[in-house]
Design an enzyme around this catalytic site. Structure first.
Site, PDB file in Angstrom:
ATOM      1  N   LYS A 282     -64.123 -34.129  71.824  1.00  0.00           N
ATOM      2  CA  LYS A 282     -64.384 -32.625  71.785  1.00  0.00           C
ATOM      3  C   LYS A 282     -62.901 -32.058  71.695  1.00  0.00           C
ATOM      4  O   LYS A 282     -62.712 -31.196  71.025  1.00  0.00           O
ATOM      5  CB  LYS A 282     -64.970 -32.084  73.044  1.00  0.00           C
ATOM      6  CG  LYS A 282     -66.513 -32.567  73.446  1.00  0.00           C
ATOM      7  CD  LYS A 282     -66.987 -31.921  74.653  1.00  0.00           C
ATOM      8  CE  LYS A 282     -66.409 -31.962  75.994  1.00  0.00           C
ATOM      9  NZ  LYS A 282     -66.240 -33.263  76.423  1.00  0.00           N
TER      10      LYS A 282
ATOM     11  N   ARG B  94     -70.626 -26.309  81.129  1.00  0.00           N
ATOM     12  CA  ARG B  94     -70.831 -27.629  81.652  1.00  0.00           C
ATOM     13  C   ARG B  94     -72.220 -27.613  82.618  1.00  0.00           C
ATOM     14  O   ARG B  94     -72.480 -28.733  83.288  1.00  0.00           O
ATOM     15  CB  ARG B  94     -69.626 -28.192  82.410  1.00  0.00           C
ATOM     16  CG  ARG B  94     -68.957 -28.980  81.802  1.00  0.00           C
ATOM     17  CD  ARG B  94     -67.589 -29.536  82.671  1.00  0.00           C
ATOM     18  NE  ARG B  94     -67.158 -30.814  82.455  1.00  0.00           N
ATOM     19  CZ  ARG B  94     -66.054 -30.697  81.614  1.00  0.00           C
ATOM     20  NH1 ARG B  94     -65.219 -29.838  81.218  1.00  0.00           N
ATOM     21  NH2 ARG B  94     -65.416 -32.035  81.471  1.00  0.00           N
TER      22      ARG B  94
ATOM     23  N   ARG C 203     -67.352 -39.142  86.339  1.00  0.00           N
ATOM     24  CA  ARG C 203     -67.375 -38.143  85.336  1.00  0.00           C
ATOM     25  C   ARG C 203     -68.576 -38.278  84.749  1.00  0.00           C
ATOM     26  O   ARG C 203     -69.054 -37.216  84.063  1.00  0.00           O
ATOM     27  CB  ARG C 203     -65.925 -37.761  84.723  1.00  0.00           C
ATOM     28  CG  ARG C 203     -65.011 -37.523  85.451  1.00  0.00           C
ATOM     29  CD  ARG C 203     -63.604 -37.590  84.915  1.00  0.00           C
ATOM     30  NE  ARG C 203     -63.413 -37.036  83.478  1.00  0.00           N
ATOM     31  CZ  ARG C 203     -62.740 -37.466  82.722  1.00  0.00           C
ATOM     32  NH1 ARG C 203     -61.942 -38.604  82.896  1.00  0.00           N
ATOM     33  NH2 ARG C 203     -62.598 -36.770  81.604  1.00  0.00           N
TER      34      ARG C 203
HETATM   35  P1  AMP Z   1     -61.970 -32.052  80.718  1.00  0.00           P
HETATM   36  O1  AMP Z   1     -60.646 -31.760  80.249  1.00  0.00           O
HETATM   37  O2  AMP Z   1     -62.937 -31.130  80.113  1.00  0.00           O
HETATM   38  O3  AMP Z   1     -62.584 -33.429  80.850  1.00  0.00           O
HETATM   39  O4  AMP Z   1     -61.878 -31.287  82.363  1.00  0.00           O
HETATM   40  C1  AMP Z   1     -61.397 -31.992  83.153  1.00  0.00           C
HETATM   41  C2  AMP Z   1     -61.858 -31.458  84.700  1.00  0.00           C
HETATM   42  O5  AMP Z   1     -61.969 -30.340  84.984  1.00  0.00           O
HETATM   43  C3  AMP Z   1     -63.553 -31.896  84.667  1.00  0.00           C
HETATM   44  O6  AMP Z   1     -63.534 -33.239  85.233  1.00  0.00           O
HETATM   45  C4  AMP Z   1     -63.690 -30.542  86.004  1.00  0.00           C
HETATM   46  O7  AMP Z   1     -63.294 -31.353  87.193  1.00  0.00           O
HETATM   47  C5  AMP Z   1     -62.959 -29.561  85.498  1.00  0.00           C
HETATM   48  N1  AMP Z   1     -63.620 -28.765  84.717  1.00  0.00           N
HETATM   49  C6  AMP Z   1     -63.272 -28.318  83.254  1.00  0.00           C
HETATM   50  N2  AMP Z   1     -64.144 -27.459  82.629  1.00  0.00           N
HETATM   51  C7  AMP Z   1     -64.986 -27.284  83.588  1.00  0.00           C
HETATM   52  C8  AMP Z   1     -66.270 -26.485  83.630  1.00  0.00           C
HETATM   53  N3  AMP Z   1     -66.556 -25.754  82.598  1.00  0.00           N
HETATM   54  N4  AMP Z   1     -66.872 -26.389  84.844  1.00  0.00           N
HETATM   55  C9  AMP Z   1     -66.581 -26.940  85.889  1.00  0.00           C
HETATM   56  N5  AMP Z   1     -65.653 -27.745  85.935  1.00  0.00           N
HETATM   57  C10 AMP Z   1     -64.617 -27.999  84.934  1.00  0.00           C
END
Ligand code: AMP
Length: 217
Positions: free
Chosen positions: A15, A90, A168
């Protein structure tokens, strides 16, 4: 017309990389909630302090906090002509909040990157990101390579360790995959095979965006 895009898909689906390219091509911002949170953690802000343990455990930061962050970001002038959201929504609650933010802003194009889970585990286990600017390294970057954007050292993301990756993916299945059912019935929901070379995925997404006008008219 504005281009409002959500990139949906599990961790490791690509993504971030694809959102970056799409945003650049259309001159609109990529809004990555993961990047916003990591930046807050690095700077030690109150948000970063609150989010760090949750992120390190592979869980989700609360909906109210995330909705507030995105609402504020989408109100910035550079997002007036659209945005590519990466990592938000999410949860179904976040998706519903997004609808209210988008009132009067035109349709939302939801692009789902489909990748089998064995491939996700493999990708996340070998993923390297820049320790300075956070950019993802190309999967084929050789050992010892530096960041292509800023020359920084490439490191493993804290939450890409094996046990956190497993959590995750579990959280994705439990809390985020219901969004697929939430969006699937819409004409502006487009699933794309994410299990192909990044350039082929980019081409498929480009086609989806080009066809979006026809989907909404
Ligand atoms: P990502 O880089 O998108 O994988 O996000 C890393 C981490 O940030 C996730 O595992 C969550 O802990 C937190 N996070 C990012 N976006 C969200 C969201 N929309 N809602 C809740 N937690 C988020």
């Amino acid at each position: 017309m504005s281009l409002n895009v959500v990139m949906l898909g599990p961790p490791g689906a690509g993504k971030g990389t694809q959102a970056e390219w799409l945003a650049r091509e259309h001159g609109i911002p990529k809004v990555s909630t993961g990047d916003i949170l990591r930046d807050a953690v690095q700077r030690g802000t109150p948000l970063g302090k609150a989010a760090k343990a949750v992120m390190d455990a592979g869980k989700l930061v609360g909906d109210d906090i995330m909705v507030g962050i995105v609402r504020e970001r989408l109100e910035q002038p550079d997002a007036r002509r659209g945005f590519v959201l990466d990592g938000f929504p999410r949860t179904v609650a976040q998706a519903e909040a997004l609808e209210t933010m988008l009132t009067g802003r035109g349709p939302l194009l939801v692009l789902l990157l489909d990748v089998p889970s064995e491939e996700l585990v493999r990708r996340l286990g070998t993923r390297r990101v820049c320790g300075t600017c956070g950019t993802n390294a190309a999967p084929e970057a050789p050992a010892g390579a530096r960041c292509a954007s800023c020359g920084g050292e490439l490191v493993q993301r804290r939450d890409d360790s094996e046990s956190v990756v497993r959590e995750r993916l579990r959280v994705y299945e439990a809390q985020t995959s219901p969004l697929v059912a939430h969006y699937r019935g819409r004409p502006t929901f487009v699933p794309v095979d994410g299990n192909q070379p990044t350039a082929a995925v980019a081409e498929a997404l480009r086609r989806a965006v080009a066809n979006a006008g026809a989907l909404t008219s």
